[in-house]
Design a protein around this motif. Sequence first.
Motif, PDB file in Angstrom:
ATOM      1  N   MET A  93     -12.003  40.942 -40.912  1.00 56.15           N
ATOM      2  CA  MET A  93     -11.698  42.002 -41.872  1.00 56.15           C
ATOM      3  C   MET A  93     -10.851  43.107 -41.232  1.00 56.15           C
ATOM      4  O   MET A  93     -11.005  43.393 -40.041  1.00 56.15           O
ATOM      5  N   LYS A  94      -9.978  43.736 -41.999  1.00 54.01           N
ATOM      6  CA  LYS A  94      -9.157  44.834 -41.498  1.00 54.01           C
ATOM      7  C   LYS A  94     -10.042  45.990 -41.044  1.00 54.01           C
ATOM      8  O   LYS A  94     -11.077  46.277 -41.651  1.00 54.01           O
ATOM      9  N   ALA A  95      -9.614  46.662 -39.981  1.00 53.63           N
ATOM     10  CA  ALA A  95     -10.392  47.774 -39.435  1.00 53.63           C
ATOM     11  C   ALA A  95     -10.664  48.845 -40.478  1.00 53.63           C
ATOM     12  O   ALA A  95     -11.773  49.386 -40.561  1.00 53.63           O
ATOM     13  N   SER A  96      -9.672  49.155 -41.290  1.00 47.97           N
ATOM     14  CA  SER A  96      -9.844  50.196 -42.310  1.00 47.97           C
ATOM     15  C   SER A  96     -10.894  49.797 -43.338  1.00 47.97           C
ATOM     16  O   SER A  96     -11.684  50.637 -43.800  1.00 47.97           O
ATOM     17  N   ASP A  97     -10.930  48.505 -43.689  1.00 41.65           N
ATOM     18  CA  ASP A  97     -11.925  48.015 -44.645  1.00 41.65           C
ATOM     19  C   ASP A  97     -13.320  48.046 -44.046  1.00 41.65           C
ATOM     20  O   ASP A  97     -14.299  48.364 -44.733  1.00 41.65           O
ATOM     21  N   VAL A  98     -13.414  47.692 -42.762  1.00 42.52           N
ATOM     22  CA  VAL A  98     -14.703  47.744 -42.075  1.00 42.52           C
ATOM     23  C   VAL A  98     -15.209  49.179 -42.031  1.00 42.52           C
ATOM     24  O   VAL A  98     -16.374  49.457 -42.308  1.00 42.52           O
TER      25      VAL A  98
END
Length: 213
Positions: A93-98
Motif C-alpha cells: 500500500m502507498k505510504a500516504s494511504d497507510v
Amino acid sequence: MRFDKKQLLLYAVTDRSWLKDRTLSMEVEEALKGGVTFLQLREKELGENRFLEESLKIKALCRNYNVPFIINDNVKLALACGADGVHVGQSDMKASDVRDLIGQDMILGVSVQTVEQAVDAEDNGADYLGVGTVFVTATKADADFVSYETLKSICHAVSIPVVAIGGINEENIMELTGSGIAGVALVSAIFASKSIKAKSKRMLQLSERVVKS
C-alpha cells in the motif's frame, strides 16, 4: 508512538526458518536480552488468526523490554494487535494511504531502493526508511541491490532516519561506515545464530561503531 532514532541501532526482523525445537517467542526474547532495539514481526505463511496470536505474544515481550514493535506489511493486523507501527514495501500500500489508516501516532516504516522513492516516502508520512538490499542475501534472493553510494545519497536526501538491510553480518557491517545510517536491520545474522543473545550483543556493538563513525 514517537521514537528516538537511536532505537533503530539494532533492528531485528523475525524469521521462523531457524526455529527447530524452539518457539518464536523464545528466540525473540533472546534477541531482546542481547540488546535488540527495534523489532519487526514478519510472517509470510501464517493465517490471520495465528498471525494475530503470535503478534500479541511478541508485542508483550517488546513491551517488557521497551522496544518498538512493528508488523511487516499487514496494516489491518497491526491495528488489530495494537502494534507500535507497520512497515511496508514498494509493492504494498502507498505510504500516504497507510498513514491515513494508522493515524499520526503509529510508526510508519517504508522500504526504498532509490533517492526518489526515499523522498516520496518521507513526503507521504514515513517515519523511517529501510534501504536494501545492501549485500547479497539468501533471505530475499530476488531483492534489488542498493550500492553504498545510493545508500549514502538516500541518507543525505531525507531528514528521517535510515536503516540498512540485506545480507548484513559481522564480517561486512563495517563497510557501511560513513553512509549516514541510523542502524542496521538483521534477519539471519541474528536468528540463524547458535547464540541469539550473544550475537545480538555483538551486532549492537558493531552497529554503534558504524553509526558513530
